[in-house]
Write an enzyme that holds these catalytic residues in place. Structure first.
Site, PDB file in Angstrom:
ATOM      1  N   CYS A  70       0.267  -4.315   1.792  1.00 29.52           N
ATOM      2  CA  CYS A  70      -0.420  -3.637   0.823  1.00 29.52           C
ATOM      3  C   CYS A  70       0.473  -2.616   0.068  1.00 29.52           C
ATOM      4  O   CYS A  70       0.900  -1.501   1.001  1.00 29.52           O
ATOM      5  CB  CYS A  70      -1.291  -2.821   1.858  1.00 29.52           C
ATOM      6  SG  CYS A  70      -2.412  -1.525   1.299  1.00 29.52           S
ATOM      7  N   CYS A 114      -0.684   1.427   0.793  1.00 30.76           N
ATOM      8  CA  CYS A 114      -0.227   1.497   2.225  1.00 30.76           C
ATOM      9  C   CYS A 114       0.978   2.158   2.155  1.00 30.76           C
ATOM     10  O   CYS A 114       1.215   3.123   3.220  1.00 30.76           O
ATOM     11  CB  CYS A 114      -0.521   0.465   3.306  1.00 30.76           C
ATOM     12  SG  CYS A 114      -2.086  -0.184   3.589  1.00 30.76           S
TER      13      CYS A 114
END
Length: 303
Positions: free
Chosen positions: A48, A51
């Protein structure tokens, strides 16, 4: 629901304040731990991209909260059951828990300012960790004349929360009470920008200004005689008000300034009104002298 991958990378644990956890310890590290202090859960995955940006920003804000909130990082690739139970649909997702229950949360990346506000909001749910009581105790010490003890207490609070406006203002006032004007001025000059306009700082600034005036105040008896001789002597009345305040006669000082304002509100660029506001700022908002003085001033302004 997420299509969870198999990559198991992640950040290294960072102690008790910020750490990686597993699905097996979710109950202990989040639900049970949140009964003592709010716990923020960062749901992430190695693949991700957002993230990788959000995580460090969140960690910074949590670190700045100095223990008022904790943070755990949960890799959803390895925690599919928890992700399903909490209906995590996308990442990054951040949830905050307190007293074993979800408290707040958001999805997606946010700017640092909003992340900091989120962390402060979550931390505030559990109170201030006793700082409010410590402030009250220090204020009581100051009121009772124990200025050294008050200064030490205010300084200790700033050690826990450097931007605490109440502690910063209190420390400045404690130095003034000790006659340490230079130290008070130095502290006021170093007030962090984000609290410079706080009422507690304005009060300290006003008290410092009044302290400077007190050092130059003339004798009350002579100034009172000058005003009695010539009630329209504006400078004498203004100086009398400053001298009265310096000698502790705050209410009479306010009365003299109100009378000066009544006679000539524009004198010396509105000096009477400005001095009244300085005195009001230095006192507690609910002080009877403030309430009475503001009421009288308003009646003159809007008459």
């Amino acid at each position: 629901m997420l299509e969870l991958g198999g990559n198991t990378g992640g950040a290294q644990p960072q102690g008790d304040l910020i750490k990686d956890i597993s699905e097996a310890t979710f109950m202990e590290d989040v639900i049970e731990a949140s009964k003592e202090v709010p716990v923020i859960v960062d749901f992430w995955a190695p693949w991700c991209g957002p993230c990788k940006t959000l995580g460090p920003m969140l960690e910074q804000a949590v670190t700045e909260a100095k223990g008022r909130v904790k943070m755990v990082k949960l890799n959803v690739d390895e925690s599919q059951q928890v992700a399903a139970q909490l209906r995590i649909q996308s990442i990054p997702t951040v949830y905050a828990f307190f007293q074993g229950q979800p408290l707040d949360g958001f999805q997606g990346a946010l700017p640092q300012s909003e992340i900091k506000a989120f962390v402060e909001r979550v931390a505030g749910a559990a109170g201030d960790g006793g700082l409010g009581e410590a402030i009250e105790a220090a204020e009581q010490m100051l009121a009772e004349g124990a200025a050294v003890d008050a200064a030490q207490t205010f300084a200790a609070i700033l050690g826990e929360e450097p931007n605490h406006a109440g502690a910063y203002g209190g420390l400045i006032r404690a130095h003034l009470a000790l006659g340490e004007t230079d130290q008070a001025e130095s502290l006021l000059a170093s007030v962090p920008a984000d609290i410079a306009g706080a009422p507690e700082i304005e009060a300290a600034r006003a008290q410092l200004e009044l302290s400077r005036q007190a050092a130059e105040a003339g004798p009350v008896a002579e100034l009172r005689a000058a005003v009695d001789h010539d009630p329209d002597n504006r400078q004498a009345r203004f100086d009398l008000a400053k001298a009265l305040h310096a000698s502790g006669e705050v209410e009479e000082a306010v009365d003299q300034l109100l009378e000066l304002f009544r006679r000539d509100r524009e004198w010396n660029d509105g000096a009477a009104k400005a001095q009244l506001f300085t005195i009001f700022d230095a006192l507690k908002p609910q002080d009877p002298i403030v309430l009475k003085g503001r009421r009288k001033l308003s009646s003159m302004i809007f008459a």
